[in-house]
Design an enzyme around this catalytic site. Sequence first.
Site, PDB file in Angstrom:
ATOM      1  N   SER A 162       0.824  -1.159   0.010  1.00  0.00           N
ATOM      2  CA  SER A 162       0.202   0.128   0.033  1.00  0.00           C
ATOM      3  C   SER A 162       0.970   1.262   0.072  1.00  0.00           C
ATOM      4  O   SER A 162       1.954   1.425  -0.792  1.00  0.00           O
ATOM      5  CB  SER A 162      -1.182  -0.123   1.076  1.00  0.00           C
ATOM      6  OG  SER A 162      -1.852   1.058   1.124  1.00  0.00           O
ATOM      7  N   HIS A 189      -2.391  -1.174  -3.595  1.00  0.00           N
ATOM      8  CA  HIS A 189      -3.429  -0.098  -3.476  1.00  0.00           C
ATOM      9  C   HIS A 189      -3.143   1.153  -4.239  1.00  0.00           C
ATOM     10  O   HIS A 189      -2.121   1.662  -4.058  1.00  0.00           O
ATOM     11  CB  HIS A 189      -3.587   0.443  -1.956  1.00  0.00           C
ATOM     12  CG  HIS A 189      -4.100  -0.693  -1.180  1.00  0.00           C
ATOM     13  ND1 HIS A 189      -4.074  -0.733   0.368  1.00  0.00           N
ATOM     14  CD2 HIS A 189      -4.499  -1.845  -1.232  1.00  0.00           C
ATOM     15  CE1 HIS A 189      -4.553  -1.742   1.008  1.00  0.00           C
ATOM     16  NE2 HIS A 189      -4.862  -2.439   0.079  1.00  0.00           N
ATOM     17  N   ASP A 282      -5.456  -4.301   5.404  1.00  0.00           N
ATOM     18  CA  ASP A 282      -5.558  -5.212   4.453  1.00  0.00           C
ATOM     19  C   ASP A 282      -4.286  -6.125   4.194  1.00  0.00           C
ATOM     20  O   ASP A 282      -3.292  -5.691   4.323  1.00  0.00           O
ATOM     21  CB  ASP A 282      -5.911  -4.338   3.064  1.00  0.00           C
ATOM     22  CG  ASP A 282      -6.316  -5.154   1.945  1.00  0.00           C
ATOM     23  OD1 ASP A 282      -6.886  -6.148   2.209  1.00  0.00           O
ATOM     24  OD2 ASP A 282      -6.082  -4.705   0.700  1.00  0.00           O
TER      25      ASP A 282
END
Length: 338
Positions: A162, A189, A282
Site C-alpha cells: 500500500s 493499493h 488489508d
Amino acid sequence: MGKTRVLIVDDSAFAREMIAAILSTDSDIHIIGEATNGKEAVESVKEKKPDIVTMDIEMPVMDGLEAIEHIMSSTPVPILVVTTRGDAHTAYAAISKGALDLVQKPDVNLEGAREFIDKIKLLSKIRVITHISVKRTAKEMEIQKPVFSGKADDRIIAIASSTGGPEALSIIFSRLPEKFPFPIVVAQHMSDGFVPGMVEWLKNISRLNIKVASKDEALSGGVVYVSPSENHIEINETKRISFVERHPKDIYRPSCDVLLSSVARIYGKKALGVILTGMGSDGAAGMKKIKDTGGITIAQDEKTSVVFGMNKVAIDSGCIDKILQVDEISDKLVQLIK
C-alpha cells in the site's frame, strides 16, 4: 490537536481552486499557501513549514520532480503527488525521489472529496526523513544468478502493498534475477488508472517481466502480475487470474486479502506471502491464511516502512515467519526457493 497545514502546488489556477475548495470543507484542514511552480514550492516549504504538500508534476520554471528532490533533500515533508492519468508514468519517478503517494486530480463530488481529504490527513502524520535519491537501473544491477530446483509452477510469491509500496516494490524487483522461476502476483493499493504507469516505471528498473494482470491469464514463472485497481484479483483452481468485481463500499482497491486468500487456498504450503508498507489492515487476514496452510510469510520491518500499518497488524497477529528490511526481502526470496 492543531489543524493539518497544507501547501497546494499546481500551475493551473483551476486545479488549485478545486483542491482548495475540497480541502476547505474539512474544518481540521488549514490551507497555508499556494505555489504555481516547483521553485515557489521549495521556497514556500522552507518558509511556511506545511504538514503536507500536494504537488503537480508538469509545471514551468521547475517541475514537480525537481521540486520534490530539493524538498526531500533539505526540508523533508510529506508530499502527495496530485496529477492526471496521462502523467502516471512520469509521476512514478516522484516516488523514487521521496513522494509518499500519488492520486488523480480529484473530482468535486462527495465520494471523491472524502477519500482525498482522508488521504491528506493520514499522510500528513507520517514522519519523513531526508531523502537522497539513488537511481537504480536493471543494467546497473549485477546480480548473481542462482540455481533453482523444482518446476516453475510449483510455487508462487504473493505480495500485499500500500502506501510507500511502489518504492518498496522497486527495491525488491530490481534485486531479483531475470530467470526467477516462479510467478509473482501483486496487489498494490492504487487510484484507478495509475497501475499501468507504475508497471512501466518498475519495468525500467528490473530485469523481470512485469505486467498488468489480465482476466483468465495463465501464470508463468518469471512474470510479475500486478492487479489493476479497477478489479480485485484472485488465483483460481486452474492457476489462472480471475477478476473479482469491486464494490463501491470496498475500502481497499485492489484487495490484498482477496489475492492472498486465494493463493493460500490454491497453493497451500507452496505459497509465499509478503506484506509490505501501508496504511490499514488489508492483507493481514490473507497472510494468516497462507501461514495456516503451511506457506511461508514475510513482512517488511518498521524501520524501512513508510507506514508501519498493515504489516504491523500482520506481525502482531503472530502469522509472520520473517521480519526483514525491504532490501533483504529479495535475498530471502532467492534463498527460500533454492
